[in-house]
Structure formats: structure tokens, C-alpha cells
Enzyme design. Sequence first.
Site, short mmCIF file in Angstrom:
data_model
loop_
_atom_site.label_atom_id
_atom_site.label_comp_id
_atom_site.label_asym_id
_atom_site.label_seq_id
_atom_site.Cartn_x
_atom_site.Cartn_y
_atom_site.Cartn_z
N SER A 119 0.83 -1.21 0.00
CA SER A 119 0.00 0.00 0.00
C SER A 119 0.86 1.26 0.00
CB SER A 119 -0.91 0.01 1.24
OG SER A 119 -1.82 -1.05 1.21
N ARG B 64 1.61 4.29 -3.08
CA ARG B 64 1.41 5.72 -2.80
C ARG B 64 2.70 6.52 -2.93
NH1 ARG B 64 -2.36 2.61 -0.66
NH2 ARG B 64 -4.44 3.43 -0.14
N ASP C 54 -7.16 -7.90 4.43
CA ASP C 54 -6.39 -8.77 3.54
C ASP C 54 -5.81 -9.99 4.25
OD1 ASP C 54 -6.73 -7.37 1.15
OD2 ASP C 54 -5.11 -5.98 1.61
N LYS D 287 -12.82 -9.17 -3.60
CA LYS D 287 -11.37 -9.01 -3.70
C LYS D 287 -10.90 -9.69 -5.00
CE LYS D 287 -10.15 -6.69 0.00
NZ LYS D 287 -9.30 -5.48 -0.08
N ARG E 80 -3.20 -14.17 -2.36
CA ARG E 80 -3.34 -14.43 -0.92
C ARG E 80 -3.93 -15.83 -0.65
NH1 ARG E 80 -1.45 -9.87 1.11
NH2 ARG E 80 -2.07 -7.90 0.15
#
Length: 431
Positions: A15, A19, A312, A339, A390
Site C-alpha cells: 500500500s 502511494r 487482507d 477481492k 493471498r
Amino acid sequence: MGALTGTIRVPGDKSISHRALMFGALAVGETRVSGLLEGHDVLATADALRAMGAAIEKTSDGEWSIHGVGVGGLLQPDQALDMGNSGTSTRLLMGLVASHGISATFTGDASLSGRPMGRVIDPLGQMGAGFEASPGGTLPLMMKGSLPAVPITYRLPVASAQVKSAVLLAGLNTPGVTTVIEPVPTRDHTERMLKGFGADLSVELVEGERHIRIRGEAELKPQTITVPSDPSSAAFFIVAALLTPGSDLTIENVGLNDTRAGLIGMLQQMGGSIELLDEREIGGEPVADLRVKHSALKGIEVDPQIAPSMIDEFPILFVAAACASGVTTTSGLEELRVKESDRLSAMAAALTAAGARVKETGDGLIIAGTGGAPLPGTSGEPVTTHLDHRIAMSMAVAGIASSAGVEVDDTRPIATSFPTFETLLAQAARD
């Protein structure tokens, strides 16, 4: 596989990596980033930003250098932006494009192309952006930004850091003040990092809800950023060590942002031995080294209020629950159905195939654990991962905690978020 011991460091937070690239691309000057996650998802973000004018390269010392174009300076891309499997790249970049006078077409792989974009299209449309999406509001999708865009006040109908971030990023180049009202807190990396880059952003608590305001036509200043290790990636090693007899594993430099660290508290509540060492702050984000020892886990009822801080990590929590004593009950997890796959159905089917006792409900799973005994494992057919990284990594950990092992149908999606996963797992088991 043997006990997990020694010290490892998992890759940088995904994440924060996304960014850092985006905000560096909007700053004027050079931003330098160390610890960037170099998985497919983050590299898709880098490629898209290059296509819109930013200069992004990896330097000889392993850092990343970003020369930005300034807020409002994004250029019209010459071709479609291929987002691969990355929902974060897609939704946040849609936010950036929304307040620039350019058009962009977003494409993705089969998994991403099945995921809903309507939740971002709605607020960005209110700000003036135009959209031509595939049926159901999915990719491929063409959007036309609005210059100037219209500032809005938007109350999030679902807890989603991606939707919040998309609106805030659109607000960067929108005259006036754009406001997002967040009834349930979600990960706040966008707010922390935007303030670090010099954006005029404020967060106020009003009757229990977060009101996040950003003043547009911002000027972002370049930064030097160290990305902490990804707690979502560390989660697989935490659970693997908890479940494997004899394990005593230290995981370095793990991000412990309150909006992301819910799994650690849940596992401690289940009886997991997880010790936080050398708690500190790096670049505005709290981090620590985690020492994890094999533990006898017990089932719990997971408070649905905790879900946004570990959304998550539920697939790997389900694996821990399958090997615990007693029953673990989860609810309020509708978000998991949209997801990379329907993670509730996918994990229910995969764990059942590995011999776990799982009941799927409309908004969660109820799992009766083995009482600490290994799962039986799979025999014959491999479990289906639905191209979801995942699911693949969670079931790899389930295989470690099983008698016969667990075969998965495809490990390639793991590279989207954690390209060194299998190497690190082998290293930890060998140390």
C-alpha cells in the site's frame, strides 16, 4: 518442512509503495524511495505513471528515483494502462486522472476485470469525470478527467481505503476543499503520506466519524521515503511460525499502523506468542521487529469491527483457525467477496479440500479447528486459487501445517505481491 527460526525481512509494504510512487510522480523534483516492493502490482503503477509523464527508475544502490510532473501535470497516455491484477493501482490512478484534463483506458487480467469499479466511478463521476465501463462497471474502462473538477463531500457507503484514497487524490487538483466522511476507519496511509508531501489535509472526528478534508490545487514537495515491511506479507510467516512446532522466528521492520495491525491482536487473543521488539517510527509509520514462537491457538469470535484493519489477512487467519482448538467465528466480511476472488468461498473450498471443517455463511466463515493436530492435507486434486495471490500463499502455509501437504493449482499470482515468498519460506525453515 522444519521449524521456522532465525531472522527474516519481508518485502516493503504494498500500500505504501503504490502511494510513494504516485505522490512522487505528482511532486516537483526528485523523490527517493528505499524498500519499495518490486512485485507486479507496484510495477504496474510505475509503468502507468511513466506513461503519464513521470520519470521513474531504479538506481544502482537499489533505491528508486522519481522525478514528478507536479499536480495537474499528468500527460495523456499514448496507450491503454495495463493494471495487471492490481485493484489498488486501478482505483487510485482513476482518482488521479479524474481531475486532470486527460483520458485514459484501464485494462487488467481476467481476475481484475471481474472486480467492481462502480464504487469509485460514483464519487469520481460526481466530481465531473466521465466513464465508459464494461457491463457491470468493470474493466476494460475508459475515463475522461474533468478540468476543473468539482469538489464534493462524500460519505463512504462501504469501508474502503481505496475509494477514500481515489476521492482524496482527485481532490489534489480540484479547486476548493474535497471532503471524505468515513464512518468506519480504514487504513490511513494516504492521509499520512499526503501530509508528509505537504498537502493541506486535515482529519477531524465528528460524532465518531472521520471527516478528511483536502484543499485542492496542491503543491507537493519531493520526499525521501523508507517503506516499512508489509504486515500483510509478514502475516503468512507469523502464522506459519505459530503453527510449526519448534519455531522461533524474528521478522524485522514490520509496519504496525493501527489501521493495518488487526491480525496481530487477533492471533495474540488466540494465544499466539508474538512479541514486539524495538518499537519505533519510520517516515510517519510505526514499525517494530516481531518475535514469533510456536503456540497452541484457541478459537475465538472475531469482532466484525476489526475487519477493516485486517481485511487482507483473513485468508491466513482462516488457516490459523483451522489448526486451533475450538471454533472460530467470523462475520461482517462481505468485502472479501469482491477481492481478487470471492475469498470467503475460495478459502472455504480450499480449506475443506485440505481436511478442515468449515461452514460458509453470507458474511463470514465458521471454522472448527483440529485442536492443534496437523490438517490432513490434499490428496489428488490441487486446491483452486482463482488467480488470487493471498489464497495461494495461505494454502502454502496450510500445507506446512498438514500431514500430506497441500497442492495449489497455480503459484504464479504470488509474484503480484510477494515475489520472494517461497525463497524466504525455505530460508526460514533452513536457518
